[in-house]
Design a protein around this motif. Structure first.
Motif, PDB file in Angstrom:
ATOM      1  N   GLN A  17     123.410 -39.500-111.570  1.00 26.31           N
ATOM      2  CA  GLN A  17     123.348 -40.557-112.584  1.00 26.31           C
ATOM      3  C   GLN A  17     124.707 -40.756-113.242  1.00 26.31           C
ATOM      4  O   GLN A  17     125.438 -39.792-113.512  1.00 26.31           O
TER       5      GLN A  17
ATOM      6  N   GLU B 205     125.706 -43.187-116.351  1.00 24.77           N
ATOM      7  CA  GLU B 205     125.180 -44.190-117.272  1.00 24.77           C
ATOM      8  C   GLU B 205     126.172 -45.310-117.563  1.00 24.77           C
ATOM      9  O   GLU B 205     125.773 -46.450-117.813  1.00 24.77           O
TER      10      GLU B 205
ATOM     11  N   ILE C 241     122.250 -46.715-110.322  1.00 24.17           N
ATOM     12  CA  ILE C 241     122.496 -45.299-110.581  1.00 24.17           C
ATOM     13  C   ILE C 241     122.679 -44.999-112.066  1.00 24.17           C
ATOM     14  O   ILE C 241     122.790 -43.835-112.462  1.00 24.17           O
ATOM     15  N   ARG C 242     122.690 -46.041-112.894  1.00 25.17           N
ATOM     16  CA  ARG C 242     122.772 -45.811-114.335  1.00 25.17           C
ATOM     17  C   ARG C 242     121.423 -45.396-114.905  1.00 25.17           C
ATOM     18  O   ARG C 242     121.346 -44.888-116.026  1.00 25.17           O
TER      19      ARG C 242
ATOM     20  N   PRO D 257     117.620 -43.312-114.734  1.00 25.89           N
ATOM     21  CA  PRO D 257     117.153 -41.981-114.307  1.00 25.89           C
ATOM     22  C   PRO D 257     116.377 -42.063-112.999  1.00 25.89           C
ATOM     23  O   PRO D 257     115.913 -43.133-112.571  1.00 25.89           O
ATOM     24  N   GLU D 258     116.224 -40.892-112.344  1.00 25.97           N
ATOM     25  CA  GLU D 258     115.474 -40.824-111.097  1.00 25.97           C
ATOM     26  C   GLU D 258     114.057 -41.354-111.313  1.00 25.97           C
ATOM     27  O   GLU D 258     113.428 -41.084-112.331  1.00 25.97           O
TER      28      GLU D 258
ATOM     29  N   ARG E 174     115.179 -46.226-110.407  1.00 24.62           N
ATOM     30  CA  ARG E 174     116.440 -46.801-109.938  1.00 24.62           C
ATOM     31  C   ARG E 174     116.286 -48.010-109.020  1.00 24.62           C
ATOM     32  O   ARG E 174     117.189 -48.836-108.923  1.00 24.62           O
TER      33      ARG E 174
END
Length: 574
Positions: free
Chosen positions: A453, A455, A486-487, A489-490, A493
Protein backbone atom coordinates in the motif's frame (compact mmCIF):
# COMPACT_ATOMS: atom_id res chain seq x y z
CA UNK A 1 28.14 -53.76 26.92
CA UNK A 2 28.67 -51.49 29.95
CA UNK A 3 28.28 -47.72 30.12
CA UNK A 4 32.03 -47.31 29.91
CA UNK A 5 32.27 -49.40 26.75
CA UNK A 6 29.13 -48.12 25.06
CA UNK A 7 29.59 -47.88 21.30
CA UNK A 8 29.20 -44.45 19.72
CA UNK A 9 29.12 -43.66 16.01
CA UNK A 10 27.66 -41.07 13.63
CA UNK A 11 25.12 -41.66 10.91
CA UNK A 12 25.02 -39.03 8.16
CA UNK A 13 21.68 -38.50 6.43
CA UNK A 14 21.94 -36.62 3.12
CA UNK A 15 18.97 -35.16 1.26
CA UNK A 16 18.23 -33.68 -2.15
CA UNK A 17 14.76 -32.38 -2.98
CA UNK A 18 13.01 -30.39 -5.70
CA UNK A 19 15.76 -31.03 -8.24
CA UNK A 20 13.11 -30.58 -10.96
CA UNK A 21 15.11 -32.34 -13.63
CA UNK A 22 18.04 -29.91 -13.35
CA UNK A 23 20.90 -32.33 -13.92
CA UNK A 24 23.50 -29.86 -15.19
CA UNK A 25 24.60 -26.35 -14.26
CA UNK A 26 23.04 -25.04 -17.46
CA UNK A 27 20.13 -22.76 -18.37
CA UNK A 28 18.50 -24.06 -21.55
CA UNK A 29 16.42 -20.91 -21.93
CA UNK A 30 19.35 -18.48 -21.59
CA UNK A 31 21.57 -20.97 -23.50
CA UNK A 32 24.36 -20.46 -21.01
CA UNK A 33 25.94 -22.09 -17.95
CA UNK A 34 24.22 -21.34 -14.67
CA UNK A 35 26.28 -21.85 -11.56
CA UNK A 36 24.84 -22.74 -8.20
CA UNK A 37 22.56 -25.52 -9.40
CA UNK A 38 22.51 -28.90 -11.11
CA UNK A 39 22.63 -32.39 -9.63
CA UNK A 40 25.96 -33.16 -11.32
CA UNK A 41 27.43 -30.37 -9.17
CA UNK A 42 25.53 -31.40 -6.05
CA UNK A 43 27.16 -34.78 -6.63
CA UNK A 44 30.53 -33.27 -5.73
CA UNK A 45 29.12 -32.29 -2.34
CA UNK A 46 27.66 -35.77 -1.92
CA UNK A 47 31.04 -37.37 -2.64
CA UNK A 48 32.79 -35.14 -0.12
CA UNK A 49 30.14 -35.77 2.53
CA UNK A 50 30.45 -39.53 2.03
CA UNK A 51 34.21 -39.38 2.35
CA UNK A 52 33.89 -37.51 5.63
CA UNK A 53 31.37 -39.95 7.06
CA UNK A 54 31.28 -43.47 5.55
CA UNK A 55 28.20 -44.46 7.58
CA UNK A 56 25.56 -42.61 5.60
CA UNK A 57 22.34 -42.73 3.60
CA UNK A 58 21.26 -40.60 0.62
CA UNK A 59 17.59 -39.70 0.17
CA UNK A 60 15.83 -37.99 -2.73
CA UNK A 61 12.70 -36.21 -1.53
CA UNK A 62 10.53 -35.58 -4.57
CA UNK A 63 9.79 -33.29 -7.52
CA UNK A 64 12.62 -34.90 -9.43
CA UNK A 65 11.37 -35.65 -12.95
CA UNK A 66 9.59 -32.40 -13.90
CA UNK A 67 10.53 -28.77 -14.22
CA UNK A 68 13.45 -28.43 -16.66
CA UNK A 69 13.89 -28.39 -20.41
CA UNK A 70 15.65 -31.74 -20.18
CA UNK A 71 12.66 -33.17 -18.32
CA UNK A 72 10.35 -31.75 -21.02
CA UNK A 73 12.49 -33.36 -23.72
CA UNK A 74 12.30 -36.68 -21.89
CA UNK A 75 8.49 -36.54 -21.74
CA UNK A 76 8.16 -35.56 -25.42
CA UNK A 77 10.88 -37.60 -27.13
CA UNK A 78 12.81 -39.99 -24.88
CA UNK A 79 11.86 -43.68 -25.31
CA UNK A 80 11.31 -44.23 -21.59
CA UNK A 81 9.36 -47.45 -22.24
CA UNK A 82 12.55 -49.05 -23.59
CA UNK A 83 15.46 -47.18 -21.99
CA UNK A 84 16.43 -45.94 -18.55
CA UNK A 85 15.28 -42.37 -18.02
CA UNK A 86 18.39 -40.11 -17.94
CA UNK A 87 17.39 -38.63 -14.58
CA UNK A 88 17.06 -42.09 -13.03
CA UNK A 89 20.35 -43.11 -14.64
CA UNK A 90 22.06 -40.27 -12.75
CA UNK A 91 20.46 -41.27 -9.45
CA UNK A 92 21.60 -44.84 -10.03
CA UNK A 93 25.14 -43.63 -10.67
CA UNK A 94 25.03 -41.62 -7.45
CA UNK A 95 23.84 -44.71 -5.56
CA UNK A 96 20.83 -43.16 -3.91
CA UNK A 97 19.38 -45.29 -1.14
CA UNK A 98 15.73 -44.28 -1.56
CA UNK A 99 13.52 -41.81 -3.46
CA UNK A 100 10.33 -40.37 -2.00
CA UNK A 101 7.80 -39.14 -4.54
CA UNK A 102 6.66 -35.52 -4.76
CA UNK A 103 3.57 -33.98 -6.27
CA UNK A 104 5.15 -33.23 -9.66
CA UNK A 105 6.01 -36.89 -10.20
CA UNK A 106 2.32 -37.36 -11.08
CA UNK A 107 2.10 -34.62 -13.72
CA UNK A 108 2.48 -36.98 -16.66
CA UNK A 109 0.27 -39.85 -15.58
CA UNK A 110 0.80 -43.12 -13.76
CA UNK A 111 2.07 -45.12 -16.73
CA UNK A 112 4.86 -42.62 -17.34
CA UNK A 113 5.65 -42.56 -13.62
CA UNK A 114 5.96 -46.34 -13.55
CA UNK A 115 8.13 -46.40 -16.69
CA UNK A 116 10.38 -43.63 -15.36
CA UNK A 117 11.17 -45.41 -12.09
CA UNK A 118 11.20 -48.92 -13.58
CA UNK A 119 15.01 -49.12 -13.68
CA UNK A 120 15.70 -47.39 -10.35
CA UNK A 121 18.28 -49.24 -8.26
CA UNK A 122 16.64 -48.00 -5.06
CA UNK A 123 13.25 -48.23 -3.34
CA UNK A 124 10.56 -45.80 -4.54
CA UNK A 125 8.66 -44.55 -1.53
CA UNK A 126 5.28 -43.09 -0.69
CA UNK A 127 3.54 -43.89 2.57
CA UNK A 128 0.31 -42.02 1.85
CA UNK A 129 -0.35 -43.11 -1.76
CA UNK A 130 -2.48 -46.24 -2.00
CA UNK A 131 -3.04 -48.33 -5.11
CA UNK A 132 -6.51 -49.22 -6.36
CA UNK A 133 -7.68 -51.81 -8.85
CA UNK A 134 -7.11 -49.21 -11.58
CA UNK A 135 -3.49 -48.43 -10.63
CA UNK A 136 -0.96 -49.72 -13.19
CA UNK A 137 0.46 -52.98 -11.86
CA UNK A 138 3.99 -51.84 -12.65
CA UNK A 139 3.59 -48.86 -10.33
CA UNK A 140 1.91 -50.86 -7.56
CA UNK A 141 4.80 -53.33 -7.62
CA UNK A 142 7.37 -50.51 -7.55
CA UNK A 143 6.04 -48.45 -4.64
CA UNK A 144 6.75 -49.18 -0.99
CA UNK A 145 5.30 -47.52 2.10
CA UNK A 146 8.45 -48.05 4.20
CA UNK A 147 11.97 -48.28 2.80
CA UNK A 148 14.32 -50.40 4.91
CA UNK A 149 18.03 -49.59 4.82
CA UNK A 150 20.39 -52.02 6.52
CA UNK A 151 23.72 -50.78 7.86
CA UNK A 152 26.26 -52.25 10.27
CA UNK A 153 28.83 -50.88 12.70
CA UNK A 154 32.01 -52.69 13.69
CA UNK A 155 31.89 -54.12 17.22
CA UNK A 156 34.42 -52.19 19.40
CA UNK A 157 35.55 -55.29 21.32
CA UNK A 158 35.13 -57.97 18.65
CA UNK A 159 36.54 -56.63 15.37
CA UNK A 160 35.27 -59.60 13.36
CA UNK A 161 31.70 -58.88 14.39
CA UNK A 162 29.37 -56.01 13.59
CA UNK A 163 26.26 -54.54 15.12
CA UNK A 164 23.31 -54.09 12.73
CA UNK A 165 21.67 -50.71 12.32
CA UNK A 166 18.19 -50.94 10.81
CA UNK A 167 16.90 -47.67 9.36
CA UNK A 168 13.29 -47.16 8.24
CA UNK A 169 12.47 -44.32 5.85
CA UNK A 170 8.86 -43.17 5.70
CA UNK A 171 7.71 -40.76 2.99
CA UNK A 172 4.65 -38.60 2.29
CA UNK A 173 3.48 -36.05 -0.28
CA UNK A 174 0.61 -33.52 -0.48
CA UNK A 175 -2.76 -35.23 -0.99
CA UNK A 176 -3.71 -32.23 -3.14
CA UNK A 177 -2.26 -34.16 -6.10
CA UNK A 178 -5.75 -35.61 -6.46
CA UNK A 179 -6.93 -32.08 -7.31
CA UNK A 180 -3.87 -30.77 -9.12
CA UNK A 181 -3.64 -33.81 -11.43
CA UNK A 182 -7.26 -34.88 -11.30
CA UNK A 183 -7.35 -35.88 -14.98
CA UNK A 184 -4.47 -38.32 -14.46
CA UNK A 185 -5.38 -39.67 -11.04
CA UNK A 186 -9.14 -39.69 -10.58
CA UNK A 187 -10.27 -43.20 -9.59
CA UNK A 188 -6.74 -44.56 -10.27
CA UNK A 189 -5.05 -44.07 -6.90
CA UNK A 190 -6.00 -42.98 -3.40
CA UNK A 191 -4.06 -40.56 -1.20
CA UNK A 192 -4.35 -40.22 2.57
CA UNK A 193 -3.56 -37.09 4.55
CA UNK A 194 0.09 -36.79 5.41
CA UNK A 195 -0.14 -36.70 9.20
CA UNK A 196 -2.28 -39.79 9.70
CA UNK A 197 -0.42 -41.81 7.05
CA UNK A 198 3.01 -40.89 8.42
CA UNK A 199 1.93 -41.62 12.00
CA UNK A 200 0.67 -45.06 11.01
CA UNK A 201 3.81 -45.84 8.98
CA UNK A 202 6.09 -44.75 11.83
CA UNK A 203 4.20 -47.02 14.22
CA UNK A 204 4.54 -49.95 11.79
CA UNK A 205 8.25 -49.28 11.47
CA UNK A 206 8.64 -49.32 15.24
CA UNK A 207 6.72 -52.59 15.49
CA UNK A 208 8.91 -54.11 12.77
CA UNK A 209 12.13 -53.36 14.61
CA UNK A 210 13.44 -50.08 13.26
CA UNK A 211 16.45 -48.73 15.13
CA UNK A 212 16.05 -45.29 13.55
CA UNK A 213 13.19 -43.68 11.63
CA UNK A 214 13.70 -40.97 9.01
CA UNK A 215 10.63 -39.12 7.72
CA UNK A 216 11.04 -37.81 4.16
CA UNK A 217 8.14 -35.40 3.73
CA UNK A 218 7.59 -33.62 0.44
CA UNK A 219 6.06 -30.66 2.22
CA UNK A 220 7.22 -27.54 4.00
CA UNK A 221 5.81 -25.46 6.83
CA UNK A 222 3.51 -22.42 6.98
CA UNK A 223 5.52 -19.27 6.29
CA UNK A 224 5.51 -15.94 8.14
CA UNK A 225 2.84 -17.05 10.59
CA UNK A 226 2.59 -18.46 14.09
CA UNK A 227 -0.18 -20.85 13.03
CA UNK A 228 1.36 -24.23 12.27
CA UNK A 229 -1.62 -26.07 10.82
CA UNK A 230 -1.94 -26.32 7.03
CA UNK A 231 -3.29 -29.05 4.75
CA UNK A 232 -0.46 -28.71 2.21
CA UNK A 233 2.47 -27.57 4.36
CA UNK A 234 2.39 -30.02 7.27
CA UNK A 235 6.05 -30.21 8.26
CA UNK A 236 5.51 -28.69 11.71
CA UNK A 237 2.77 -31.20 12.50
CA UNK A 238 4.82 -34.10 11.18
CA UNK A 239 7.67 -33.17 13.52
CA UNK A 240 5.35 -34.01 16.42
CA UNK A 241 5.08 -37.69 15.49
CA UNK A 242 6.61 -39.73 18.27
CA UNK A 243 9.46 -41.90 17.07
CA UNK A 244 10.77 -39.73 14.21
CA UNK A 245 14.53 -39.27 14.55
CA UNK A 246 15.11 -36.98 11.56
CA UNK A 247 12.79 -34.95 9.31
CA UNK A 248 13.52 -34.15 5.66
CA UNK A 249 11.40 -31.39 4.10
CA UNK A 250 10.91 -30.02 0.59
CA UNK A 251 8.21 -28.70 -1.75
CA UNK A 252 8.62 -25.02 -0.83
CA UNK A 253 12.09 -24.58 -2.38
CA UNK A 254 13.38 -23.07 0.87
CA UNK A 255 16.73 -23.67 2.54
CA UNK A 256 16.45 -24.71 6.19
CA UNK A 257 18.36 -24.03 8.31
CA UNK A 258 19.08 -20.78 6.53
CA UNK A 259 15.74 -18.98 6.18
CA UNK A 260 13.72 -16.83 8.55
CA UNK A 261 10.29 -17.54 6.99
CA UNK A 262 9.52 -20.11 9.69
CA UNK A 263 10.71 -18.05 12.65
CA UNK A 264 7.21 -17.19 13.87
CA UNK A 265 6.32 -20.85 14.34
CA UNK A 266 6.74 -22.19 17.87
CA UNK A 267 9.64 -24.53 18.61
CA UNK A 268 11.44 -23.83 15.33
CA UNK A 269 15.16 -23.27 15.82
CA UNK A 270 16.72 -21.87 12.65
CA UNK A 271 20.18 -21.95 14.17
CA UNK A 272 20.27 -25.61 15.21
CA UNK A 273 17.95 -26.79 12.43
CA UNK A 274 15.26 -28.30 14.63
CA UNK A 275 11.48 -28.34 14.53
CA UNK A 276 9.85 -29.30 17.82
CA UNK A 277 13.21 -30.74 18.84
CA UNK A 278 13.55 -32.95 15.75
CA UNK A 279 16.60 -32.37 13.51
CA UNK A 280 15.18 -31.05 10.24
CA UNK A 281 16.63 -30.00 6.90
CA UNK A 282 15.30 -28.61 3.60
CA UNK A 283 17.75 -28.24 0.68
CA UNK A 284 16.34 -25.58 -1.67
CA UNK A 285 15.70 -26.21 -5.36
CA UNK A 286 17.45 -27.39 -8.56
CA UNK A 287 20.21 -29.11 -6.61
CA UNK A 288 21.32 -25.81 -5.08
CA UNK A 289 22.07 -27.42 -1.71
CA UNK A 290 22.73 -30.75 -0.09
CA UNK A 291 20.91 -31.24 3.19
CA UNK A 292 22.97 -32.97 5.88
CA UNK A 293 21.87 -34.30 9.26
CA UNK A 294 24.47 -36.00 11.44
CA UNK A 295 23.06 -38.17 14.21
CA UNK A 296 25.47 -39.21 16.94
CA UNK A 297 24.35 -42.67 18.01
CA UNK A 298 25.08 -44.77 21.06
CA UNK A 299 24.57 -48.52 21.24
CA UNK A 300 24.04 -49.96 24.68
CA UNK A 301 21.96 -52.75 26.20
CA UNK A 302 21.05 -53.99 22.73
CA UNK A 303 19.54 -50.75 21.47
CA UNK A 304 20.57 -47.65 19.51
CA UNK A 305 19.88 -44.18 20.90
CA UNK A 306 20.35 -40.72 19.36
CA UNK A 307 22.55 -38.67 21.67
CA UNK A 308 23.38 -35.56 19.65
CA UNK A 309 22.69 -34.13 16.24
CA UNK A 310 24.02 -31.53 13.83
CA UNK A 311 22.10 -30.07 10.88
CA UNK A 312 23.54 -28.14 7.93
CA UNK A 313 22.92 -27.28 4.30
CA UNK A 314 25.87 -27.24 1.93
CA UNK A 315 25.57 -24.90 -1.05
CA UNK A 316 26.60 -25.47 -4.64
CA UNK A 317 28.66 -22.36 -5.43
CA UNK A 318 30.20 -20.88 -8.56
CA UNK A 319 33.38 -22.81 -7.80
CA UNK A 320 31.69 -26.18 -7.27
CA UNK A 321 32.83 -28.31 -10.18
CA UNK A 322 30.36 -30.86 -11.56
CA UNK A 323 31.42 -34.50 -11.53
CA UNK A 324 32.80 -35.20 -15.05
CA UNK A 325 31.54 -38.80 -15.16
CA UNK A 326 28.00 -37.61 -14.52
CA UNK A 327 28.26 -34.88 -17.14
CA UNK A 328 29.35 -37.54 -19.61
CA UNK A 329 26.49 -39.80 -18.55
CA UNK A 330 23.88 -37.15 -19.28
CA UNK A 331 25.62 -35.72 -22.38
CA UNK A 332 23.37 -37.52 -24.93
CA UNK A 333 20.23 -36.22 -23.21
CA UNK A 334 21.79 -32.76 -22.95
CA UNK A 335 22.56 -32.63 -26.68
CA UNK A 336 19.10 -33.92 -27.52
CA UNK A 337 17.58 -31.24 -25.30
CA UNK A 338 19.55 -28.49 -27.02
CA UNK A 339 18.22 -29.66 -30.40
CA UNK A 340 14.72 -30.05 -28.97
CA UNK A 341 14.73 -26.44 -27.77
CA UNK A 342 15.81 -25.01 -31.15
CA UNK A 343 12.92 -26.40 -33.19
CA UNK A 344 11.05 -23.46 -34.83
CA UNK A 345 7.31 -23.61 -34.27
CA UNK A 346 6.04 -20.23 -35.56
CA UNK A 347 6.49 -16.47 -35.51
CA UNK A 348 5.32 -13.51 -33.45
CA UNK A 349 4.97 -9.96 -34.73
CA UNK A 350 4.99 -8.66 -31.18
CA UNK A 351 7.69 -9.07 -28.54
CA UNK A 352 6.42 -11.18 -25.63
CA UNK A 353 7.89 -10.19 -22.28
CA UNK A 354 7.15 -10.78 -18.60
CA UNK A 355 9.59 -8.05 -17.49
CA UNK A 356 7.06 -5.47 -16.23
CA UNK A 357 4.08 -7.83 -15.90
CA UNK A 358 3.84 -7.22 -12.15
CA UNK A 359 2.63 -3.65 -12.68
CA UNK A 360 1.28 -3.38 -16.22
CA UNK A 361 -0.36 -5.46 -18.94
CA UNK A 362 2.02 -7.95 -20.57
CA UNK A 363 2.19 -9.32 -24.10
CA UNK A 364 3.56 -12.62 -22.81
CA UNK A 365 0.70 -13.05 -20.32
CA UNK A 366 -1.83 -12.20 -23.01
CA UNK A 367 -0.39 -14.77 -25.42
CA UNK A 368 -1.05 -17.42 -22.77
CA UNK A 369 -4.48 -16.00 -22.01
CA UNK A 370 -5.48 -16.01 -25.67
CA UNK A 371 -4.28 -19.59 -26.11
CA UNK A 372 -6.37 -20.58 -23.08
CA UNK A 373 -9.42 -18.80 -24.53
CA UNK A 374 -8.93 -20.50 -27.90
CA UNK A 375 -8.88 -23.94 -26.27
CA UNK A 376 -11.62 -23.19 -23.73
CA UNK A 377 -14.04 -22.01 -26.41
CA UNK A 378 -13.55 -25.28 -28.30
CA UNK A 379 -14.12 -27.33 -25.16
CA UNK A 380 -17.22 -25.34 -24.20
CA UNK A 381 -18.72 -25.69 -27.67
CA UNK A 382 -18.11 -29.45 -27.66
CA UNK A 383 -19.62 -29.81 -24.18
CA UNK A 384 -22.78 -27.95 -25.09
CA UNK A 385 -22.82 -25.91 -21.87
CA UNK A 386 -24.98 -22.83 -21.52
CA UNK A 387 -23.50 -19.78 -23.25
CA UNK A 388 -21.85 -17.35 -20.86
CA UNK A 389 -19.10 -14.73 -21.15
CA UNK A 390 -15.65 -16.39 -21.27
CA UNK A 391 -12.56 -14.68 -19.84
CA UNK A 392 -9.02 -15.93 -19.25
CA UNK A 393 -6.79 -15.76 -16.15
CA UNK A 394 -3.01 -16.21 -16.19
CA UNK A 395 0.06 -15.11 -14.25
CA UNK A 396 3.59 -14.09 -15.29
CA UNK A 397 5.75 -17.00 -14.15
CA UNK A 398 9.14 -15.40 -14.69
CA UNK A 399 8.59 -11.67 -14.23
CA UNK A 400 10.78 -9.15 -12.39
CA UNK A 401 10.62 -7.56 -8.95
CA UNK A 402 12.86 -4.65 -9.98
CA UNK A 403 14.19 -2.99 -13.11
CA UNK A 404 17.47 -4.84 -12.63
CA UNK A 405 15.92 -8.32 -12.51
CA UNK A 406 15.96 -10.59 -15.52
CA UNK A 407 12.72 -12.00 -16.88
CA UNK A 408 11.43 -14.19 -19.68
CA UNK A 409 11.25 -12.36 -23.01
CA UNK A 410 10.64 -13.60 -26.56
CA UNK A 411 11.74 -11.22 -29.32
CA UNK A 412 9.58 -10.55 -32.35
CA UNK A 413 10.36 -12.99 -35.15
CA UNK A 414 10.85 -16.75 -35.21
CA UNK A 415 9.64 -18.57 -32.09
CA UNK A 416 11.40 -21.78 -31.11
CA UNK A 417 10.04 -24.53 -28.93
CA UNK A 418 12.45 -23.44 -26.21
CA UNK A 419 11.23 -19.86 -26.32
CA UNK A 420 7.62 -20.97 -26.10
CA UNK A 421 8.48 -23.35 -23.28
CA UNK A 422 10.09 -20.44 -21.46
CA UNK A 423 6.73 -18.67 -21.39
CA UNK A 424 5.07 -21.62 -19.63
CA UNK A 425 7.42 -23.91 -17.74
CA UNK A 426 4.84 -25.69 -15.60
CA UNK A 427 2.98 -28.87 -16.63
CA UNK A 428 -0.43 -27.43 -15.72
CA UNK A 429 -3.52 -28.33 -17.69
CA UNK A 430 -6.46 -26.12 -18.70
CA UNK A 431 -9.57 -25.96 -16.53
CA UNK A 432 -12.70 -23.91 -17.07
CA UNK A 433 -14.45 -22.69 -13.93
CA UNK A 434 -17.86 -21.07 -13.56
CA UNK A 435 -17.90 -18.14 -11.15
CA UNK A 436 -19.92 -15.05 -10.33
CA UNK A 437 -18.96 -11.43 -10.74
CA UNK A 438 -18.42 -11.21 -7.00
CA UNK A 439 -16.01 -14.15 -7.18
CA UNK A 440 -14.17 -12.53 -10.08
CA UNK A 441 -13.65 -9.39 -8.02
CA UNK A 442 -12.40 -11.50 -5.08
CA UNK A 443 -10.04 -13.29 -7.49
CA UNK A 444 -8.55 -9.98 -8.61
CA UNK A 445 -8.41 -8.67 -5.04
CA UNK A 446 -6.20 -11.66 -4.17
CA UNK A 447 -3.86 -10.72 -7.03
CA UNK A 448 -3.92 -7.10 -5.88
CA UNK A 449 -2.16 -8.23 -2.69
CA UNK A 450 0.87 -8.30 -4.98
CA UNK A 451 1.30 -4.60 -4.21
CA UNK A 452 2.28 -2.84 -1.01
CA UNK A 453 0.00 0.00 0.00
CA UNK A 454 1.17 3.54 -0.82
CA UNK A 455 -1.45 6.02 0.35
CA UNK A 456 0.16 9.05 -1.31
CA UNK A 457 1.15 7.28 -4.52
CA UNK A 458 4.57 7.18 -6.17
CA UNK A 459 6.06 7.61 -9.60
CA UNK A 460 8.03 4.36 -9.21
CA UNK A 461 5.83 1.32 -9.89
CA UNK A 462 8.68 -1.06 -9.04
CA UNK A 463 8.68 0.34 -5.50
CA UNK A 464 5.17 -0.95 -4.79
CA UNK A 465 5.61 -4.51 -6.10
CA UNK A 466 5.42 -6.87 -3.11
CA UNK A 467 8.59 -9.01 -3.26
CA UNK A 468 7.02 -11.64 -0.98
CA UNK A 469 4.12 -12.24 -3.36
CA UNK A 470 5.05 -14.90 -5.96
CA UNK A 471 4.79 -14.09 -9.65
CA UNK A 472 2.76 -17.25 -10.28
CA UNK A 473 -0.02 -15.93 -8.02
CA UNK A 474 -0.36 -12.56 -9.75
CA UNK A 475 -3.27 -13.33 -12.07
CA UNK A 476 -4.70 -10.82 -14.51
CA UNK A 477 -7.94 -11.64 -16.33
CA UNK A 478 -8.20 -10.91 -20.06
CA UNK A 479 -11.72 -9.97 -21.11
CA UNK A 480 -12.22 -7.70 -18.10
CA UNK A 481 -11.20 -4.07 -17.69
CA UNK A 482 -10.27 -2.81 -14.21
CA UNK A 483 -8.02 -0.65 -12.06
CA UNK A 484 -5.95 -1.67 -9.04
CA UNK A 485 -5.70 1.28 -6.65
CA UNK A 486 -2.71 0.64 -4.41
CA UNK A 487 -3.61 3.61 -2.22
CA UNK A 488 -6.47 1.56 -0.83
CA UNK A 489 -6.23 -1.29 1.69
CA UNK A 490 -6.28 -4.94 0.65
CA UNK A 491 -9.75 -6.12 -0.33
CA UNK A 492 -10.81 -2.72 -1.66
CA UNK A 493 -8.32 -2.15 -4.45
CA UNK A 494 -10.11 -3.46 -7.55
CA UNK A 495 -12.11 -0.60 -9.07
CA UNK A 496 -14.08 0.10 -12.27
CA UNK A 497 -14.50 -3.60 -13.08
CA UNK A 498 -16.27 -3.95 -16.44
CA UNK A 499 -17.00 -6.52 -19.14
CA UNK A 500 -17.51 -5.23 -22.68
CA UNK A 501 -17.96 -1.72 -21.34
CA UNK A 502 -20.60 -2.63 -18.74
CA UNK A 503 -20.07 -2.89 -14.96
CA UNK A 504 -19.71 -6.45 -13.70
CA UNK A 505 -22.50 -7.27 -11.27
CA UNK A 506 -22.08 -9.56 -8.27
CA UNK A 507 -24.57 -12.15 -9.57
CA UNK A 508 -23.38 -12.18 -13.17
CA UNK A 509 -22.03 -15.59 -14.28
CA UNK A 510 -18.76 -16.13 -16.17
CA UNK A 511 -16.58 -18.93 -17.41
CA UNK A 512 -12.90 -18.44 -16.64
CA UNK A 513 -10.18 -20.32 -18.50
CA UNK A 514 -7.35 -20.95 -16.05
CA UNK A 515 -4.87 -23.64 -15.07
CA UNK A 516 -5.73 -26.67 -12.96
CA UNK A 517 -3.50 -25.48 -10.11
CA UNK A 518 -5.53 -22.30 -9.69
CA UNK A 519 -8.91 -23.96 -10.33
CA UNK A 520 -8.25 -26.48 -7.58
CA UNK A 521 -7.29 -23.98 -4.90
CA UNK A 522 -3.62 -23.33 -5.62
CA UNK A 523 -2.59 -19.94 -4.25
CA UNK A 524 -5.53 -19.82 -1.82
CA UNK A 525 -7.68 -17.71 -4.12
CA UNK A 526 -11.08 -17.26 -2.46
CA UNK A 527 -13.91 -19.32 -3.89
CA UNK A 528 -11.71 -21.73 -5.84
CA UNK A 529 -11.51 -25.27 -4.51
CA UNK A 530 -12.25 -27.44 -7.55
CA UNK A 531 -16.01 -27.47 -7.11
CA UNK A 532 -16.41 -24.58 -9.56
CA UNK A 533 -14.75 -26.52 -12.40
CA UNK A 534 -17.09 -27.30 -15.30
CA UNK A 535 -14.49 -28.58 -17.77
CA UNK A 536 -11.08 -30.18 -17.38
CA UNK A 537 -8.68 -30.35 -20.29
CA UNK A 538 -6.37 -33.32 -20.69
CA UNK A 539 -3.47 -31.49 -22.36
CA UNK A 540 -0.73 -29.45 -20.71
CA UNK A 541 -0.82 -25.73 -21.32
CA UNK A 542 2.59 -26.02 -22.93
CA UNK A 543 1.04 -28.26 -25.57
CA UNK A 544 -1.93 -25.90 -25.91
CA UNK A 545 0.45 -23.01 -26.61
CA UNK A 546 2.11 -25.10 -29.31
CA UNK A 547 -1.21 -26.00 -30.92
CA UNK A 548 -2.47 -22.43 -30.68
CA UNK A 549 0.60 -21.16 -32.53
CA UNK A 550 0.21 -23.89 -35.12
CA UNK A 551 -3.45 -22.96 -35.69
CA UNK A 552 -2.76 -19.25 -36.33
CA UNK A 553 -2.74 -18.07 -39.97
CA UNK A 554 0.77 -18.74 -41.29
CA UNK A 555 1.62 -19.77 -37.71
CA UNK A 556 2.07 -16.09 -36.86
CA UNK A 557 0.87 -14.30 -33.73
CA UNK A 558 -0.31 -10.79 -34.63
CA UNK A 559 -2.44 -9.71 -31.67
CA UNK A 560 -1.72 -6.26 -30.22
CA UNK A 561 -1.17 -5.66 -26.52
CA UNK A 562 -4.47 -4.91 -24.80
CA UNK A 563 -4.06 -2.47 -21.91
CA UNK A 564 -7.12 -3.74 -20.10
CA UNK A 565 -5.89 -3.10 -16.54
CA UNK A 566 -3.71 -0.54 -14.86
CA UNK A 567 -2.37 0.37 -11.46
CA UNK A 568 -3.64 3.55 -9.85
CA UNK A 569 -1.20 5.12 -7.41
CA UNK A 570 2.09 4.67 -9.27
CA UNK A 571 3.67 5.80 -12.51
CA UNK A 572 1.78 9.09 -12.50
CA UNK A 573 -1.68 7.46 -12.50
CA UNK A 574 -3.21 9.22 -9.50
Amino acid sequence: MSESTALTTTLRIMETSDVHGQLLSYDYFAKAPKHGQGLAATAALIAQARTEQPLNILVENGDLIQGSALADYAVADFPVAQQTHPIIAMLNALEYDVANLGNHEFNFGLEYLAQTYRDANFPVLSSNVRSTAATPVALTERLTDIAWLERSVAHPQQPNQSIPLRIAVVGVLPPQIMQWDHHHLHDKIAVDDMLSAATAAVQRAQQQGADLIVLAAHTGMPQDTSKPEDDEQTGWLLAGIKGVDALLLGHQHKVFPGTDVYDLLPEVDTERGTVRGVPTVQPGVYGSHLGVIDLQLQYQDGAWQVREHKVATRAVTETTAAVPELEALVAPAHEATLAFMERPIGRTQQPLSYQTARWQASGAVQFVQRAQLWQAQQLLAAAGLEPLPVVSAAAPFDAAFSADDSATAVAAGTVTRGALGDLYRYPNTLDVVKVTGAQLKAWLEQSAKGFVQHEQGTDDCWAVVNPNFPHYNFDSILGLNYHIDIRLPEGERVQALTYQGQPVTDAQAFYVATNNYRANGGGDFPGLDGSQTVLRGADTLGDILLRYMDALPEKTYEEKLEKHWQVIGCGGRI
